[in-house]
Design an enzyme around this catalytic site. Sequence first.
Site, mmCIF file in Angstrom:
data_model
loop_
_atom_site.group_PDB
_atom_site.id
_atom_site.type_symbol
_atom_site.label_atom_id
_atom_site.label_comp_id
_atom_site.label_asym_id
_atom_site.label_seq_id
_atom_site.Cartn_x
_atom_site.Cartn_y
_atom_site.Cartn_z
ATOM 1 N N THR A 179 4.063 2.648 5.597
ATOM 2 C CA THR A 179 2.654 2.273 5.712
ATOM 3 C C THR A 179 1.995 3.235 6.683
ATOM 4 O O THR A 179 2.618 3.653 7.658
ATOM 5 C CB THR A 179 2.462 0.818 6.224
ATOM 6 O OG1 THR A 179 1.097 0.659 6.662
ATOM 7 C CG2 THR A 179 3.354 0.485 7.403
ATOM 8 N N ASP A 235 2.269 -0.272 11.906
ATOM 9 C CA ASP A 235 2.214 -1.586 12.554
ATOM 10 C C ASP A 235 3.487 -2.400 12.350
ATOM 11 O O ASP A 235 3.435 -3.613 12.231
ATOM 12 C CB ASP A 235 0.989 -2.361 12.040
ATOM 13 C CG ASP A 235 1.012 -2.539 10.524
ATOM 14 O OD1 ASP A 235 1.856 -1.904 9.856
ATOM 15 O OD2 ASP A 235 0.187 -3.302 10.006
ATOM 16 N N GLY A 238 0.832 -1.217 0.000
ATOM 17 C CA GLY A 238 0.000 0.000 0.000
ATOM 18 C C GLY A 238 0.857 1.254 0.000
ATOM 19 O O GLY A 238 1.862 1.325 0.703
ATOM 20 N N ARG A 285 -5.928 -2.475 9.492
ATOM 21 C CA ARG A 285 -6.423 -3.848 9.335
ATOM 22 C C ARG A 285 -6.117 -4.672 10.573
ATOM 23 O O ARG A 285 -6.944 -5.425 11.046
ATOM 24 C CB ARG A 285 -5.716 -4.437 8.108
ATOM 25 C CG ARG A 285 -6.395 -5.587 7.494
ATOM 26 C CD ARG A 285 -5.727 -6.019 6.221
ATOM 27 N NE ARG A 285 -4.397 -5.434 6.023
ATOM 28 C CZ ARG A 285 -3.836 -5.259 4.837
ATOM 29 N NH1 ARG A 285 -4.490 -5.585 3.760
ATOM 30 N NH2 ARG A 285 -2.626 -4.749 4.727
ATOM 31 N N ASP A 307 -0.316 2.485 8.646
ATOM 32 C CA ASP A 307 -0.839 1.767 9.819
ATOM 33 C C ASP A 307 0.078 1.796 11.049
ATOM 34 O O ASP A 307 -0.365 1.489 12.148
ATOM 35 C CB ASP A 307 -1.110 0.306 9.451
ATOM 36 C CG ASP A 307 -2.283 0.167 8.502
ATOM 37 O OD1 ASP A 307 -2.945 1.184 8.233
ATOM 38 O OD2 ASP A 307 -2.528 -0.947 8.017
ATOM 39 N N ASP A 351 5.333 -4.990 6.043
ATOM 40 C CA ASP A 351 5.972 -6.262 6.397
ATOM 41 C C ASP A 351 5.867 -7.319 5.298
ATOM 42 O O ASP A 351 6.750 -8.160 5.157
ATOM 43 C CB ASP A 351 5.506 -6.781 7.765
ATOM 44 C CG ASP A 351 4.014 -6.863 7.879
ATOM 45 O OD1 ASP A 351 3.328 -6.555 6.887
ATOM 46 O OD2 ASP A 351 3.520 -7.241 8.955
ATOM 47 N N ARG A 389 1.177 -5.324 -5.678
ATOM 48 C CA ARG A 389 1.374 -6.549 -4.899
ATOM 49 C C ARG A 389 1.604 -7.658 -5.925
ATOM 50 O O ARG A 389 0.746 -7.895 -6.763
ATOM 51 C CB ARG A 389 0.158 -6.818 -4.019
ATOM 52 C CG ARG A 389 0.007 -5.759 -2.923
ATOM 53 C CD ARG A 389 -1.072 -6.107 -1.917
ATOM 54 N NE ARG A 389 -1.023 -5.157 -0.798
ATOM 55 C CZ ARG A 389 -1.928 -4.200 -0.574
ATOM 56 N NH1 ARG A 389 -2.950 -4.078 -1.378
ATOM 57 N NH2 ARG A 389 -1.809 -3.381 0.460
HETATM 58 O O1 F6P Z 1 -1.629 0.172 4.063
HETATM 59 C C1 F6P Z 1 -2.344 -0.688 4.900
HETATM 60 C C2 F6P Z 1 -3.793 -0.430 4.770
HETATM 61 O O2 F6P Z 1 -3.934 0.925 4.963
HETATM 62 C C3 F6P Z 1 -4.729 -1.183 5.699
HETATM 63 O O3 F6P Z 1 -5.030 -0.544 6.888
HETATM 64 C C4 F6P Z 1 -5.924 -1.395 4.847
HETATM 65 O O4 F6P Z 1 -6.656 -2.503 5.275
HETATM 66 C C5 F6P Z 1 -5.318 -1.617 3.513
HETATM 67 O O5 F6P Z 1 -4.200 -0.765 3.477
HETATM 68 C C6 F6P Z 1 -6.174 -1.412 2.333
HETATM 69 O O6 F6P Z 1 -5.439 -1.806 1.207
HETATM 70 P P1 F6P Z 1 -5.970 -1.801 -0.288
HETATM 71 O O7 F6P Z 1 -5.573 -0.497 -0.883
HETATM 72 O O8 F6P Z 1 -5.302 -2.921 -0.946
HETATM 73 O O9 F6P Z 1 -7.459 -1.936 -0.238
#
Ligand code: F6P
Length: 334
Positions: free
Chosen positions: A136, A140, A21, A182, A138, A113, A82
């Site tokens: 990120t 985390d 992300g 998440r 998050d 991670d 990804r």
């Molecule tokens: O970058 C992590 C995150 O922000 C999570 O908190 C969230 O669930 C996810 O990205 C969403 O990712 P995507 O853009 O693939 O929907």
Amino acid sequence: MTSTNSNISKITKIAVLTSGGDSPGMNAAIRSVVRSCAYYKISCFGVKQGYQGLIEGKINPLGPRSVNNIINKGGTILKSARSNEFRTKEGREKAFHNLQKQGIEALVVIGGDGSFTGGLIFQEEFEISVIGIPGTIDNDIFGTSHTLGYDTALNTVVEAVDKIRDTAISHNRLFFVEVMGRDAGHIALNTGIGAGAEEILIPEEDMGLERLLESLKRSKKSGKLSSIVMVAEGDKIGKNVFELAEYIEENLPDYEVRVSVLGHMQRGGAPTCFDRVLASRMGLKAVEALRDGISANMVGINCGKMILTPLKKAIKGKSKIDTELVRVSEIMRL
Ligand code: F6P
């Protein structure tokens, strides 16, 4: 502890990619890696679309002038993806072959991670050094008090919730605001305090529906006419924020309940000054680590100082929420 790779002291070419992300500050980190390489007279290459671009050979030279005017931009000029193919040995072989063709000996991976797991396997299988930069929103990742983009996301959320509060007050409403995270409650906990939320629901603590209901009833009785409940995406109460809100509305008929899911707006926008400085420091530290012959480590910040953590530890470790903040939030809601 750092793992070292014998051929690294003579590093001449480094590639940088962004993966997973996106987060605000990734561009500032790319800029920093490129300019730090230029400072140390190392050739720098940008890989488009993360590991997938590595497999497809989307690797191009980057000089100090190719990163002009990006320090203030959200997203990533290198784009992110990804890659399922990179999970296979064949995919990683192709990626290594493409790096080898250009004589690239080291890789800076800016991501979370999942991206670090890929990088760790890659450097174990092939003669390539890898340093991670945690990017990120998050926050985390173990081994750093702040990941790139986290501070910006906090400010974005607080600004949005301040606006939602205007409607909450005007209509005497109870708002459930879902924020990203998440698996982690860092965004919800900090913005919950910063935006003055009544309750903060995070994956690390399962409050239970009944306790939530009782607490909201108490606050209503205490004279509050409107409230904000901050909910982390990964919170475990109920199936989702809509179900949660429905249950509270049914059992607390005095309140008109609304849900606001902030979603991806939290991942975009210009990085804050904090994230720009952090990105600049992390990019430089990543290049210097590679120059020092260090591989399989992640750059982080702890008490204002740049540190390195082995990727293995960064991936396995859990970034814990600050329980002091939980206590602060409980007292602030009185
Ligand atoms: O970058 C992590 C995150 O922000 C999570 O908190 C969230 O669930 C996810 O990205 C969403 O990712 P995507 O853009 O693939 O929907």
